[in-house]
Design an enzyme around this catalytic site. Structure first.
Site, PDB file in Angstrom:
ATOM      1  N   LYS A 109      56.588  52.457  31.954  1.00 58.32           N
ATOM      2  CA  LYS A 109      56.835  53.573  32.879  1.00 58.32           C
ATOM      3  C   LYS A 109      57.783  54.587  32.244  1.00 58.32           C
ATOM      4  O   LYS A 109      57.594  55.787  32.362  1.00 58.32           O
ATOM      5  CB  LYS A 109      57.470  53.052  34.181  1.00 58.32           C
ATOM      6  CG  LYS A 109      56.529  52.289  35.077  1.00 58.32           C
ATOM      7  CD  LYS A 109      57.250  51.918  36.364  1.00 58.32           C
ATOM      8  CE  LYS A 109      56.449  50.907  37.145  1.00 58.32           C
ATOM      9  NZ  LYS A 109      57.188  50.321  38.249  1.00 58.32           N
ATOM     10  N   GLU A 125      52.167  38.414  35.963  1.00 56.26           N
ATOM     11  CA  GLU A 125      53.396  39.169  36.195  1.00 56.26           C
ATOM     12  C   GLU A 125      54.550  38.216  36.517  1.00 56.26           C
ATOM     13  O   GLU A 125      55.706  38.514  36.232  1.00 56.26           O
ATOM     14  CB  GLU A 125      53.200  40.193  37.326  1.00 56.26           C
ATOM     15  CG  GLU A 125      54.211  41.314  37.278  1.00 56.26           C
ATOM     16  CD  GLU A 125      53.830  42.507  38.125  1.00 56.26           C
ATOM     17  OE1 GLU A 125      53.718  43.625  37.586  1.00 56.26           O
ATOM     18  OE2 GLU A 125      53.630  42.333  39.346  1.00 56.26           O
ATOM     19  N   HIS A 131      26.079  33.927  32.322  1.00 56.79           N
ATOM     20  CA  HIS A 131      25.163  34.777  31.560  1.00 56.79           C
ATOM     21  C   HIS A 131      25.931  35.797  30.740  1.00 56.79           C
ATOM     22  O   HIS A 131      25.366  36.789  30.283  1.00 56.79           O
ATOM     23  CB  HIS A 131      24.187  35.464  32.519  1.00 56.79           C
ATOM     24  CG  HIS A 131      23.411  34.466  33.318  1.00 56.79           C
ATOM     25  ND1 HIS A 131      22.195  33.965  32.911  1.00 56.79           N
ATOM     26  CD2 HIS A 131      23.716  33.827  34.467  1.00 56.79           C
ATOM     27  CE1 HIS A 131      21.772  33.077  33.794  1.00 56.79           C
ATOM     28  NE2 HIS A 131      22.676  32.972  34.746  1.00 56.79           N
TER      29      HIS A 131
HETATM   30  O1  LIG Z   1      54.619  48.702  45.770  1.00 61.76           O
HETATM   31  P1  LIG Z   1      55.178  49.519  44.655  1.00 61.76           P
HETATM   32  O2  LIG Z   1      56.659  49.590  44.678  1.00 61.76           O
HETATM   33  O3  LIG Z   1      54.535  50.873  44.620  1.00 61.76           O
HETATM   34  O4  LIG Z   1      54.813  48.789  43.323  1.00 61.76           O
HETATM   35  C1  LIG Z   1      53.514  48.616  42.886  1.00 61.76           C
HETATM   36  C2  LIG Z   1      53.458  47.708  41.672  1.00 61.76           C
HETATM   37  O5  LIG Z   1      54.049  48.341  40.557  1.00 61.76           O
HETATM   38  C3  LIG Z   1      55.097  47.760  39.837  1.00 61.76           C
HETATM   39  O6  LIG Z   1      55.141  48.369  38.595  1.00 61.76           O
HETATM   40  C4  LIG Z   1      55.067  46.263  39.694  1.00 61.76           C
HETATM   41  O7  LIG Z   1      54.766  45.855  38.393  1.00 61.76           O
HETATM   42  C5  LIG Z   1      54.128  45.581  40.651  1.00 61.76           C
HETATM   43  O8  LIG Z   1      54.591  44.290  40.903  1.00 61.76           O
HETATM   44  C6  LIG Z   1      54.035  46.343  41.935  1.00 61.76           C
HETATM   45  O9  LIG Z   1      53.230  45.658  42.854  1.00 61.76           O
END
Ligand SMILES: O=P(O)(O)OC[C@H]1O[C@H](O)[C@H](O)[C@@H](O)[C@@H]1O
EC number: 5.3.1.9
Length: 531
Positions: A462, A329, A358
């Site tokens: 997303k 990331e 293995h």
């Molecule tokens: O802690 P949050 O704001 O819920 O985020 C949770 C996760 O989701 C995001 O999409 C990022 O890609 C991550 O780096 C992050 O740790």
């Protein structure tokens, strides 16, 4: 000239080992890069970039806007040495939050903070994803006592079946289960869903969720506001200057760790000790810079080789998964800092030795040579008195033999490897390892001129998911109640959406009891109708 790991004489191996072996004796740590095939002049040819990486890191630690795209400071190093924090206010906030998580955990253990039924809490359920779950999961697997004071479970996905299984295991013990909802942004949908599923599970057991739940999130986030409105048991802050993947030493990691009886102070001390060593020169004795340079030379500065992480210790099995997020990331970026398209990254995978020997080590030795391995060797075999599995040999001797043997077998075929050694798996040594890779990632990012601290690519998936879900609602509403139903093409034409999407949406609805499917000879002739 390339210094090949497979050399003509045993003594040249020994010479090369000595030349490149670095240890920090007071920390029980060492790194051996002798089986990497880097160019003789690597340190000289990269000297200017290395200097740049040192100064960028210095500025970052001093509070520069090291994450320019998001206009943020990058402060995970302050979490284990708050005296580095750029302002007195931040130092106070870091210290106060750490103290608050430790004292909350102590109050839970002592019974000062009790479950709604007046009994002591016996379990912890963590709801979080990505950086808000991987750190606590790693800690739980690696450094909790064999019989921790509280059992721990995770909702780290929006998979209902996964959650159902955990809910079934906890059962009536929800009455004494403490839930931590962890989300830096406070708006992550998987975590929101997990929280609602947890709430439903408490309610089904007749337990008041709000008296059993704690929020760890950014101030005034959606989650924070909900926690305030519903009067949750406690709230702990996350800051915008700590990235999710480097948050294990903030309240995200420290509260869960302390609840499970981990020596959090030692965990932070291990990272701080590694930080101190890896700020130093010379470069040849700086383990984090050595790692970054090895990544650079192995992958030609373009991530051409994958990193296979092989800890020979069951308790470190999640470390490769943890590093997968930290490295991929951070380094997997489309643009460099000047806006050029570079498509950077280093792929990370691994599990543990000797188990993986293995499974896929066959390919590592004989197949495509597109990787370098990172062995993690733990000197101390076990805490208990061992016994001999055959005269003169213990299980631990075998584990060590398999590590050394695999390293040699790879080197004999010109396959590169790095070996990291720690004296034992402890809170301190795990802190060291985390600190080491965090700094290596930071250094490497400068070597290839990228921002390691943002993750713009994550948003695309997303957004597409949000669109999909919105359209799926429209598909549900559009399904004909009578007649022969509608095909994906007909649904798509009516709603002005993609036919393939329409087919997947309707199929999902049908598979989960929300629509009826009359299956045709192929997807194009499947017909969907309302129930
Ligand atoms: O802690 P949050 O704001 O819920 O985020 C949770 C996760 O989701 C995001 O999409 C990022 O890609 C991550 O780096 C992050 O740790």
């Amino acid at each position: 000239m390339l210094l090949r790991p497979a050399m003509s004489t045993t003594s040249s191996h020994w010479d090369r080992f000595q030349k490149f072996f670095v240890r920090y004796p007071q920390m029980g740590f060492s790194i051996d890069i002798s089986r990497m095939s880097f160019e003789d002049g690597l340190f000289e040819s990269q000297a200017a970039s290395v200097e740049k990486a040192f100064s960028a890191m210095k500025e970052l630690e001093a509070g520069s806007i090291a994450n320019p795209d998001e206009g943020r400071m990058v402060g995970h190093y302050w979490l284990r040495d708050s005296s580095l924090a750029p302002t007195a206010e931040l130092k106070t906030e870091i210290d106060a939050t750490l103290a608050a998580t430790l004292s909350f955990a102590a109050d839970v253990h002592s019974g000062k903070v009790l479950a709604a039924n007046g009994q002591k809490f016996t379990r912890v359920l963590i709801v979080g994803i990505g950086g808000s779950a991987l750190g606590p999961q790693l800690v739980a697997q690696a450094i909790t006592p064999a019989n921790p004071p509280m059992a721990i479970d995770f909702f780290d996905n929006t998979d209902p079946d996964g959650m159902d299984r955990i809910v079934a295991q906890i059962g009536a013990e929800f009455a004494t289960t403490l839930t931590l909802v962890i989300s830096k942004s406070g708006g992550t949908k998987e975590t929101r869903n997990g929280m609602l599923e947890a709430q439903a599970a408490y309610t089904a057991q007749g337990v008041d969720f709000t008296k059993h739940v704690v929020a760890i999130t950014g101030l005034d986030s959606e989650l924070d506001k909900l926690a305030v409105a519903q009067g949750w048991l406690a709230r702990f802050p996350m800051w915008d200057w700590v990235g999710g993947r480097t948050s294990v030493m903030s309240a995200v990691g420290t509260l869960a760790a302390a609840l499970q009886g981990v020596d959090v102070t030692q965990f932070l001390a291990g990272a701080a000790a590694m930080d101190a060593e890896t700020r130093q020169r010379p470069v040849r004795e700086n383990a984090a810079m050595l790692l970054a340079l090895m990544w650079y030379s192995a992958g030609k500065g373009k991530g051409a080789k994958d990193m296979v992480v092989l800890p020979y210790k069951d308790r470190l099995v999640l470390f490769s998964k943890y590093l997968q997020q930290l490295v991929m990331e951070s380094l997997g970026k489309e643009h460099d800092l000047d806006g050029n398209i570079v498509n950077q990254g280093i792929a990370v995978y691994g599990n543990k030795g000797s188990t993986d020997q293995h499974a896929y080590v066959q390919q590592l030795r004989d197949g495509v040579n597109n990787f370098f391995a990172v062995f993690i060797q733990v000197a101390k075999a076990r805490d208990t008195a061992g016994f001999e599995v055959e005269p003169g040999y213990t299980s631990g001797d075998y584990l060590q033999g398999f590590l050394r043997g695999t390293r040699t077998a790879l080197a004999d075929k010109g396959r590169e490897s790095i070996t990291l050694s720690i004296s034992e798996v402890s809170a301190f040594s795990l802190g060291m390892l985390v600190g080491l890779f965090e700094r290596a990632v930071g250094f490497y990012a400068t070597l290839v001129n990228i921002n390691a601290y943002h993750q713009p690519g994550v948003e695309a998936g997303k957004k597409a998911a949000t669109d999909f879900l919105k359209q799926m609602g429209q598909v549900l509403a559009s399904l004909p109640a009578s007649g022969g139903g509608a095909t994906a093409d007909e649904i798509a034409a009516q709603l002005g959406i993609d036919a393939e999407d329409a087919w997947h949406m309707a199929s999902h609805l049908a598979a989960n009891g929300k629509a009826r499917l009359a299956e045709g000879a192929s997807p194009v002739s499947d017909r969907f109708s309302a129930l």
